[in-house]
Design an enzyme around this catalytic site. Structure first.
Site, PDB file in Angstrom:
ATOM      1  N   SER A 170     -18.463  11.926   4.791  1.00 25.27           N
ATOM      2  CA  SER A 170     -19.018  12.237   3.465  1.00 25.27           C
ATOM      3  C   SER A 170     -20.255  13.117   3.555  1.00 25.27           C
ATOM      4  CB  SER A 170     -19.384  10.926   2.763  1.00 25.27           C
ATOM      5  OG  SER A 170     -20.194  11.184   1.644  1.00 25.27           O
ATOM      6  N   TYR A 215     -24.555   3.697   1.812  1.00 26.92           N
ATOM      7  CA  TYR A 215     -23.246   4.349   1.967  1.00 26.92           C
ATOM      8  C   TYR A 215     -23.334   5.513   2.954  1.00 26.92           C
ATOM      9  CZ  TYR A 215     -19.257   7.335   0.611  1.00 26.92           C
ATOM     10  OH  TYR A 215     -18.130   8.131   0.621  1.00 26.92           O
ATOM     11  N   LEU A 239      -9.248  -3.782   7.180  1.00 22.08           N
ATOM     12  CA  LEU A 239      -9.806  -2.905   8.226  1.00 22.08           C
ATOM     13  C   LEU A 239     -10.864  -3.604   9.081  1.00 22.08           C
ATOM     14  CD1 LEU A 239     -10.566   0.693   6.923  1.00 22.08           C
ATOM     15  CD2 LEU A 239      -9.128   0.040   8.837  1.00 22.08           C
ATOM     16  N   GLU A 272     -22.679  12.686   1.850  1.00 20.53           N
ATOM     17  CA  GLU A 272     -23.836  11.810   1.672  1.00 20.53           C
ATOM     18  C   GLU A 272     -24.585  11.615   2.987  1.00 20.53           C
ATOM     19  OE1 GLU A 272     -25.185  10.216  -1.087  1.00 20.53           O
ATOM     20  OE2 GLU A 272     -23.883  11.433  -2.326  1.00 20.53           O
TER      21      GLU A 272
HETATM   22  P1  NAP Z   1     -11.442   5.155  -3.743  1.00 18.46           P
HETATM   23  O1  NAP Z   1     -10.639   5.706  -4.865  1.00 18.46           O
HETATM   24  O2  NAP Z   1     -12.560   4.223  -4.066  1.00 18.46           O
HETATM   25  O3  NAP Z   1     -10.445   4.438  -2.716  1.00 18.46           O
HETATM   26  C1  NAP Z   1     -10.913   3.775  -1.592  1.00 18.46           C
HETATM   27  C2  NAP Z   1      -9.956   2.653  -1.251  1.00 18.46           C
HETATM   28  O4  NAP Z   1     -10.570   1.834  -0.247  1.00 18.46           O
HETATM   29  C3  NAP Z   1      -9.677   1.736  -2.439  1.00 18.46           C
HETATM   30  O5  NAP Z   1      -8.508   2.096  -3.079  1.00 18.46           O
HETATM   31  C4  NAP Z   1      -9.594   0.340  -1.841  1.00 18.46           C
HETATM   32  O6  NAP Z   1      -8.250  -0.023  -1.593  1.00 18.46           O
HETATM   33  C5  NAP Z   1     -10.300   0.483  -0.503  1.00 18.46           C
HETATM   34  N1  NAP Z   1     -11.578  -0.245  -0.576  1.00 18.46           N
HETATM   35  C6  NAP Z   1     -12.475  -0.279  -1.585  1.00 18.46           C
HETATM   36  N2  NAP Z   1     -13.519  -1.059  -1.283  1.00 18.46           N
HETATM   37  C7  NAP Z   1     -13.268  -1.542  -0.062  1.00 18.46           C
HETATM   38  C8  NAP Z   1     -13.941  -2.443   0.788  1.00 18.46           C
HETATM   39  N3  NAP Z   1     -15.102  -2.988   0.439  1.00 18.46           N
HETATM   40  N4  NAP Z   1     -13.376  -2.735   1.982  1.00 18.46           N
HETATM   41  C9  NAP Z   1     -12.205  -2.184   2.357  1.00 18.46           C
HETATM   42  N5  NAP Z   1     -11.502  -1.345   1.579  1.00 18.46           N
HETATM   43  C10 NAP Z   1     -12.034  -1.030   0.392  1.00 18.46           C
HETATM   44  O7  NAP Z   1     -12.061   6.346  -2.869  1.00 18.46           O
HETATM   45  P2  NAP Z   1     -11.594   7.893  -2.791  1.00 18.46           P
HETATM   46  O8  NAP Z   1     -12.347   8.650  -3.807  1.00 18.46           O
HETATM   47  O9  NAP Z   1     -10.106   7.956  -2.762  1.00 18.46           O
HETATM   48  O10 NAP Z   1     -12.175   8.308  -1.376  1.00 18.46           O
HETATM   49  C11 NAP Z   1     -11.434   8.116  -0.180  1.00 18.46           C
HETATM   50  C12 NAP Z   1     -12.383   8.064   0.987  1.00 18.46           C
HETATM   51  O11 NAP Z   1     -13.133   9.276   1.035  1.00 18.46           O
HETATM   52  C13 NAP Z   1     -13.417   6.941   0.894  1.00 18.46           C
HETATM   53  O12 NAP Z   1     -13.714   6.498   2.204  1.00 18.46           O
HETATM   54  C14 NAP Z   1     -14.644   7.640   0.326  1.00 18.46           C
HETATM   55  O13 NAP Z   1     -15.829   6.963   0.701  1.00 18.46           O
HETATM   56  C15 NAP Z   1     -14.521   8.989   0.974  1.00 18.46           C
HETATM   57  N6  NAP Z   1     -15.137  10.110   0.243  1.00 18.46           N
HETATM   58  C16 NAP Z   1     -14.825  10.343  -1.051  1.00 18.46           C
HETATM   59  C17 NAP Z   1     -15.401  11.404  -1.722  1.00 18.46           C
HETATM   60  C18 NAP Z   1     -15.055  11.700  -3.158  1.00 18.46           C
HETATM   61  O14 NAP Z   1     -15.752  12.520  -3.776  1.00 18.46           O
HETATM   62  N7  NAP Z   1     -13.994  11.136  -3.693  1.00 18.46           N
HETATM   63  C19 NAP Z   1     -16.299  12.249  -1.065  1.00 18.46           C
HETATM   64  C20 NAP Z   1     -16.574  11.996   0.272  1.00 18.46           C
HETATM   65  C21 NAP Z   1     -15.981  10.927   0.920  1.00 18.46           C
HETATM   66  P3  NAP Z   1      -7.704  -1.538  -1.867  1.00 18.46           P
HETATM   67  O15 NAP Z   1      -8.518  -2.096  -3.000  1.00 18.46           O
HETATM   68  O16 NAP Z   1      -6.286  -1.304  -2.218  1.00 18.46           O
HETATM   69  O17 NAP Z   1      -7.895  -2.285  -0.595  1.00 18.46           O
END
Ligand code: NAP
Length: 327
Positions: A125, A149, A59, A127
């Site tokens: 988020s 974050y 990205l 946050e």
């Molecule tokens: P997740 O399980 O950590 O998945 C995020 C994906 O982003 C990972 O599978 C990874 O894919 C990629 N990634 C990780 N670190 C990265 C980096 N440094 N640079 C680029 N890509 C990276 O997160 P999620 O819980 O599914 O959440 C999805 C999105 O919603 C995220 O943006 C998170 O911040 C946001 N969010 C989540 C929550 C929650 O409670 N779960 C709440 C609010 C917002 P690869 O390793 O395959 O590249």
């Protein structure tokens, strides 16, 4: 057939969203930073690994983003990729900001450059809100983020809003409060608690080490939060939405409920470790999802207790599967 591109398909939300979109007849392509080495375990757990097309995309690299958008030619793009841990963001602030802010900007720029009517969902988020003093936060609540974050997510949120206003892009941010599931890695506190409690119930002598027990969060069920993402892109007009259950609970309540479900007294198994306290934290996170209810027809069906039960059940099922495989 509509085509969706899910950036970050290997994560918790990416996998559930892929499952949802496949069930709606979409052709789904997902990206990972390196699709050759990613195991896509979450897609395998949901049994959909073979139904999605997988691509590598960085990205933070505009060329890579443009190349994938051109190749896949999606109708809808869901940006779920980026450094997603609040705790880790204090250790990796630059990586966090670049992956979230530069990453989102590259997607917006590429869509603008291509001039196609591609709809974009951006993972915002809660946050971003910081401490609201107990007031439920909604789309009109000012941002006062308290972590690298949160700062990065606030930046990406305003980038999306600006491209929507300036260039008429169909771009939305979902301001999602915490949502959990069996696909959550153990780095996140809910899965850390559930996993440790299940091991202790199975005879482990370990102690569960946690930081600030007094924080409160609004915890929901991830599979239903991805439905809100999909619904945002089906509206006539792009907009931003807060997605939450509307109820918050103390971390101590999460721990107590989890251990009680397994007939354990949490006080006998927990150590509060001050080294796990964050430099700055949000004391009370609580969302007001009224707009999502009115405009998207979305509301959370599951509350914290349900989420805990379903995560424990999944652990039990996993254990059973391991036993069955061994027989
Ligand atoms: P997740 O399980 O950590 O998945 C995020 C994906 O982003 C990972 O599978 C990874 O894919 C990629 N990634 C990780 N670190 C990265 C980096 N440094 N640079 C680029 N890509 C990276 O997160 P999620 O819980 O599914 O959440 C999805 C999105 O919603 C995220 O943006 C998170 O911040 C946001 N969010 C989540 C929550 C929650 O409670 N779960 C709440 C609010 C917002 P690869 O390793 O395959 O590249």
């Amino acid at each position: 057939m509509k085509k969706a591109l899910i950036c970050g398909i290997s994560g918790q939300d990416g996998a559930y969203l892929a499952q949802l979109l496949l069930s709606k007849g979409y052709s789904v392509c997902g990206t990972s930073r390196d699709a050759q080495i990613s195991s896509f375990q979450n897609l395998m757990r949901l049994g959909i690994r073979e139904q999605v097309k997988l691509e590598s995309m960085a990205l933070t690299d505009f060329r890579s983003v443009l190349q994938i958008l051109t190749k896949i030619d999606p109708d809808e793009v869901y940006n779920l990729a980026g450094q997603s841990s609040v705790g880790l963001s204090f250790e990796q602030p630059v990586e966090t900001l670049e992956s979230i802010a530069t990453g989102t900007l590259n997607l917006l720029e590429a869509i603008r450059f291509l001039g196609k009517p591609i709809k974009l969902y951006n993972a915002g988020s809660s946050e971003c809100f910081g401490d609201t003093g107990g007031d439920p936060a909604d789309e009109t609540t000012p941002f006062r983020p308290r972590s690298p974050y949160g700062v990065a997510k606030a930046t990406a949120f305003w980038q999306v809003a600006n491209y929507r206003e300036a260039y008429g892009l169909f771009a939305c941010s979902g301001i999602l409060f915490n949502h959990e599931s069996p696909l959550r890695p153990e780095r996140f506190v809910t899965q850390k608690i559930v996993s440790a409690a299940c091991r202790i119930a199975g005879g482990s002598q370990e102690k569960l080490l946690l930081g600030n027990m007094s924080i409160q969060r609004d915890w929901g069920w991830a599979p239903e939060y991805v439905e809100a993402m999909y619904l945002m892109l089906q509206q006539d007009e792009p907009d931003d939405y807060a997605i939450a259950t509307g109820a918050s609970h103390r971390l101590e309540d999460f721990v107590a409920t989890t251990f009680a479900e397994l007939n354990l007294d949490w006080r006998e198994h927990l150590i509060v470790d001050e080294s796990l306290f964050r430099p700055t934290d949000i004391q009370l996170g609580k969302g007001n999802p009224t707009k999502a209810g009115q405009k998207l027809g979305w509301q959370a069906c599951y509350q914290m207790d349900d989420v805990i039960r379903m995560m424990i059940l999944a652990k039990a099922q996993q254990g059973l599967n391991v036993l069955l495989e061994a027989v």
